[in-house]
Enzyme design. Structure first.
Site, short mmCIF file in Angstrom:
data_model
loop_
_atom_site.label_atom_id
_atom_site.label_comp_id
_atom_site.label_asym_id
_atom_site.label_seq_id
_atom_site.Cartn_x
_atom_site.Cartn_y
_atom_site.Cartn_z
CB THR A 1 0.36 1.00 -12.17
OG1 THR A 1 -0.35 -0.03 -12.83
CG2 THR A 1 -0.64 2.11 -11.89
CG ASP A 2 0.23 -1.96 -16.78
OD1 ASP A 2 -0.36 -1.96 -15.67
OD2 ASP A 2 0.46 -3.01 -17.42
CD GLU A 3 -3.82 -2.16 -12.46
OE1 GLU A 3 -4.94 -1.83 -12.05
OE2 GLU A 3 -3.18 -3.10 -11.98
CE1 TYR B 1 -2.44 1.00 -7.26
CE2 TYR B 1 -3.02 -0.13 -9.30
CZ TYR B 1 -2.06 0.35 -8.43
OH TYR B 1 -0.72 0.18 -8.72
CE LYS C 1 0.91 4.19 -8.37
NZ LYS C 1 2.00 4.33 -7.36
P1 NAD Z 1 2.69 -3.12 -1.71
O1 NAD Z 1 1.25 -2.88 -1.43
O2 NAD Z 1 3.26 -4.49 -1.60
O3 NAD Z 1 3.58 -2.20 -0.75
C1 NAD Z 1 3.27 -0.86 -0.49
C2 NAD Z 1 4.11 -0.39 0.69
O4 NAD Z 1 3.78 1.00 0.93
C3 NAD Z 1 3.81 -1.15 1.98
O5 NAD Z 1 5.02 -1.49 2.63
C4 NAD Z 1 3.01 -0.16 2.81
O6 NAD Z 1 3.20 -0.31 4.22
C5 NAD Z 1 3.59 1.16 2.32
N1 NAD Z 1 2.64 2.29 2.51
C6 NAD Z 1 1.32 2.31 2.21
N2 NAD Z 1 0.79 3.50 2.56
C7 NAD Z 1 1.81 4.24 3.07
C8 NAD Z 1 1.89 5.57 3.58
N3 NAD Z 1 0.82 6.37 3.66
N4 NAD Z 1 3.10 6.01 4.00
C9 NAD Z 1 4.21 5.22 3.96
N5 NAD Z 1 4.18 3.95 3.49
C10 NAD Z 1 2.98 3.48 3.05
O7 NAD Z 1 2.92 -2.50 -3.15
P2 NAD Z 1 3.94 -2.97 -4.30
O8 NAD Z 1 3.32 -4.06 -5.07
O9 NAD Z 1 5.29 -3.15 -3.70
O10 NAD Z 1 3.93 -1.67 -5.22
C11 NAD Z 1 4.92 -0.66 -5.09
C12 NAD Z 1 4.62 0.44 -6.09
O11 NAD Z 1 4.61 -0.09 -7.41
C13 NAD Z 1 3.24 1.08 -5.89
O12 NAD Z 1 3.37 2.47 -6.09
C14 NAD Z 1 2.38 0.45 -6.96
O13 NAD Z 1 1.34 1.31 -7.37
C15 NAD Z 1 3.40 0.22 -8.07
N6 NAD Z 1 3.07 -0.90 -8.97
C16 NAD Z 1 2.94 -2.18 -8.48
C17 NAD Z 1 2.66 -3.22 -9.37
C18 NAD Z 1 2.55 -4.65 -8.90
O14 NAD Z 1 2.30 -5.53 -9.73
N7 NAD Z 1 2.75 -4.95 -7.64
C19 NAD Z 1 2.49 -2.97 -10.73
C20 NAD Z 1 2.61 -1.65 -11.18
C21 NAD Z 1 2.91 -0.62 -10.29
P1 TYD Z 2 -4.09 -8.73 -9.36
O1 TYD Z 2 -2.93 -9.57 -8.93
O2 TYD Z 2 -5.05 -8.27 -8.32
O3 TYD Z 2 -3.49 -7.51 -10.19
P2 TYD Z 2 -4.27 -6.36 -11.10
O4 TYD Z 2 -5.72 -6.42 -10.87
O5 TYD Z 2 -3.68 -5.11 -10.56
O6 TYD Z 2 -3.88 -6.65 -12.51
O7 TYD Z 2 -4.92 -9.56 -10.44
C1 TYD Z 2 -4.35 -10.00 -11.64
C2 TYD Z 2 -5.44 -10.58 -12.49
O8 TYD Z 2 -5.94 -11.76 -11.85
C3 TYD Z 2 -6.64 -9.65 -12.62
O9 TYD Z 2 -7.17 -9.76 -13.96
C4 TYD Z 2 -7.64 -10.18 -11.62
C5 TYD Z 2 -7.34 -11.66 -11.58
N1 TYD Z 2 -7.58 -12.33 -10.27
C6 TYD Z 2 -8.36 -13.51 -10.21
O10 TYD Z 2 -8.85 -14.00 -11.25
N2 TYD Z 2 -8.55 -14.10 -9.01
C7 TYD Z 2 -8.03 -13.59 -7.85
O11 TYD Z 2 -8.29 -14.17 -6.75
C8 TYD Z 2 -7.23 -12.40 -7.92
C9 TYD Z 2 -6.63 -11.80 -6.68
C10 TYD Z 2 -7.03 -11.81 -9.16
#
Ligand code: NAD
Ligand code: TYD
Length: 353
Positions: free
Chosen positions: A132-134, A158, A162
């Site tokens: 992630t960019d975080e 989180y 990561k």
């Molecule tokens: P998500 O939370 O929707 O899905 C995560 C999946 O991992 C789930 O299916 C869960 O059951 C599985 N999981 C969790 N713990 C596990 C374990 N111990 N063993 C096996 N499986 C397990 O997440 P996502 O949004 O699909 O994100 C996928 C990846 O991308 C993550 O690594 C996350 O850090 C990264 N990422 C996500 C975002 C975003 O905006 N969603 C942005 C940047 C990076």
């Molecule tokens: P989120 O989808 O949780 O992603 P991240 O925190 O990983 O960027 O949130 C996106 C942005 O939206 C973040 O600045 C927090 C804000 N947010 C709200 O304002 N209200 C909400 O109910 C949620 C879930 C997020």
């Protein structure tokens, strides 16, 4: 065959669905099925022999070893993680366990498998870590966007977990020679996203007549990436990325949260008008997230320069597709919004009033 972890989650499932549409190569999909994993998303693959699902925790080394021995994947795509910042604030333990211990365990299982391969297969093997960019922390308004050489400065449990996993992946390359690739992407949105994250939460709450909770002043900035574009970037990096390198993936869509929610309300007003008034009337300001990062922005020029990747969607086209998908797939949302989900909404939002 490729091995995907977390393929029942949001991005992993989109990746597996896209992959099976575009390639004949089989997928071994391993997922623990936490609250965020949903087999319903993978229903279209039910009768597809090119998709094998195993319910496995990535912290379980014996189970991983058995799967590597049986299926001998040529690549690992590691999506599995605990992924929600708010949950990491309420309970960081699971994040350390899955994101750090789990990634360590997977790296060790992959390294063991890789070390047994003949030289040509060893050279071709890849471990692609999705991050992630975080991990780069928070930007001030005038700061340049995150590049691949921006120093790490994670601020939440989180992002710290990561960041730790990224460092492990890097070290397994430098120390053991494992051919790793790391991608750091911005906020994804699109179909099948669990309704705890901003965009699906706002769509579900708007349609359910509930309040739309904006944390703090709503001026925090995120850089939005359509999930289909993220999946195409990962396929490019897997095919042609240089082992040991990291690649930033972003959509060139920096938006303030309040603007995102306004745009969503406007789309819903157009596609599913209310009997009276606008969905904007449901917006409410709630207590801010502790340690809330102000701004994220991704400089994705390396990926474009080295591998020719660019996002296909603008924020407007991607968001319209997403809203349409949620309107047409209300049953998917109802299925994932189980009792556990309702408990989470209570814990997170009761403390903000
Ligand atoms: P998500 O939370 O929707 O899905 C995560 C999946 O991992 C789930 O299916 C869960 O059951 C599985 N999981 C969790 N713990 C596990 C374990 N111990 N063993 C096996 N499986 C397990 O997440 P996502 O949004 O699909 O994100 C996928 C990846 O991308 C993550 O690594 C996350 O850090 C990264 N990422 C996500 C975002 C975003 O905006 N969603 C942005 C940047 C990076
Ligand atoms: P989120 O989808 O949780 O992603 P991240 O925190 O990983 O960027 O949130 C996106 C942005 O939206 C973040 O600045 C927090 C804000 N947010 C709200 O304002 N209200 C909400 O109910 C949620 C879930 C997020």
């Amino acid at each position: 065959m490729i091995l995907v972890t977390g393929g029942a989650g949001f991005i992993g499932a989109n990746f597996v669905l896209d992959w099976t549409r575009q390639s004949d190569e089989a997928v071994l999909n391993i997922d623990k099925l936490t609250y965020a994993g949903n087999l319903g998303t993978l229903k279209p693959l039910q009768d597809n022999p090119a998709h094998v699902f195993a319910r496995v925790d990535i912290c379980d080394r014996a189970a991983l070893d058995a799967l590597f021995t049986q299926y001998k994947p040529r690549a690992v795509l590691h999506f599995a993680a605990e992924s929600h910042v708010d949950r990491s604030i309420h309970g960081p333990g699971d994040f350390i366990q899955t994101n750090m211990v789990g990634t360590f365990t997977l790296l060790e299982a992959a390294r063991h498998h890789w070390s047994t391969l003949p030289q040509a297969q060893k050279d071709a093997f890849r471990f692609l870590h999705v991050s992630t960019d975080e991990v780069f922390g928070s930007l001030a308004p005038a700061d340049p966007a995150f590049s691949e050489i921006t120093p790490y400065a994670p601020n939440s449990p989180y992002s710290a977990s990561k960041a730790g996993s990224d460092h492990l992946v890097r070290a397994w390359h430098h120390t053991y020679g494992l051919p790793v690739l790391t991608t750091n992407c911005s906020n994804n949105y699109g179909p099948y996203q669990f309704p705890e994250k901003l965009i699906p939460l706002m769509i579900a709450s708007a349609l359910g007549g509930k309040q739309l909770p904006i944390y703090g002043d709503g001026q925090n900035v995120r850089d939005w990436l359509y999930v289909g574009d993220h999946c195409s970037a990962i396929r490019e990096v897997l095919a042609r990325g240089t082992p040991g390198e990291t690649y930033n993936v972003g959509g060139w869509n920096e938006k303030k949260n309040l603007d995102v929610v306004h745009t969503l309300c406007d789309l819903l007003d157009e596609m599913r008008p209310k009997a009276a008034g606008s969905y904007r009337d449901q917006i409410t300001y709630v207590k801010d997230r502790p340690g809330h990062d102000r701004r994220y922005a991704i400089d994705a020029r390396k990926l474009e320069r080295d591998l020719g990747w660019k996002p296909a969607e603008t924020f407007e086209t991607g968001l319209a597709k997403t809203v349409r998908w949620y309107l047409e797939n209300q049953t998917w949302v109802d299925e994932v919004a189980s009792g556990d989900y309702r408990k989470w909404v209570e814990i997170n939002y009761m403390q903000r009033v």
